[in-house]
Design a protein around this motif. Structure first.
Motif, short mmCIF file in Angstrom:
data_model
loop_
_atom_site.label_atom_id
_atom_site.label_comp_id
_atom_site.label_asym_id
_atom_site.label_seq_id
_atom_site.Cartn_x
_atom_site.Cartn_y
_atom_site.Cartn_z
N TYR A 7 0.88 -1.17 0.00
CA TYR A 7 0.00 0.00 0.00
C TYR A 7 0.91 1.22 0.00
O TYR A 7 1.68 1.42 0.94
N VAL A 9 1.33 5.41 -0.55
CA VAL A 9 0.72 6.74 -0.62
C VAL A 9 1.84 7.75 -0.79
O VAL A 9 2.83 7.71 -0.07
N LEU A 37 -1.56 -1.24 -4.15
CA LEU A 37 -2.52 -0.15 -4.25
C LEU A 37 -1.75 1.15 -4.08
O LEU A 37 -1.07 1.34 -3.07
N TYR A 38 -1.81 2.01 -5.09
CA TYR A 38 -1.07 3.26 -5.07
C TYR A 38 -2.04 4.42 -5.04
O TYR A 38 -2.93 4.53 -5.88
N THR A 39 -1.86 5.30 -4.07
CA THR A 39 -2.65 6.52 -3.97
C THR A 39 -1.69 7.69 -4.07
O THR A 39 -0.80 7.84 -3.23
N GLU A 40 -1.87 8.50 -5.12
CA GLU A 40 -1.07 9.71 -5.27
C GLU A 40 -1.97 10.89 -4.95
O GLU A 40 -3.02 11.07 -5.56
N VAL A 41 -1.56 11.69 -3.98
CA VAL A 41 -2.39 12.78 -3.49
C VAL A 41 -1.97 14.08 -4.17
O VAL A 41 -0.85 14.57 -3.96
N ASN A 53 -5.13 8.93 4.92
CA ASN A 53 -5.16 7.64 4.23
C ASN A 53 -5.03 6.44 5.15
O ASN A 53 -4.98 5.30 4.69
#
Length: 67
Positions: A7, A9, A37-41, A53
């Motif tokens: 995970y 971020v 799972l990649y979350t780019e803010v 997150n």
């Protein structure tokens, strides 16, 4: 690494660690078949992306319990 759920971020305005490192790492993990799972803010800094997150991170790892 492909057997370990990841995970990630990262804020795209991180002045401490360049976001391109995470982008490259995530692309390599996906190419290897890793569950990532990649979350780019957008506008996120090095520290501003963590707390918002945490709930999603806990949900991700709860869904990936070791058998």
């Amino acid at each position: 690494m492909k057997g370990i759920p990841e995970y990630v971020v990262h804020g795209d305005a991180d002045g401490t660690v360049n976001v391109n490192g995470s982008r490259t790492m995530v692309a390599a993990l996906k190419a290897a078949g890793a569950d990532v799972l990649y979350t780019e803010v957008p506008g996120g800094s090095h520290t501003s992306v963590v707390e918002p997150n945490l709930a999603a991170m806990f949900d991700f790892f709860a869904a990936h319990k070791k058998q």
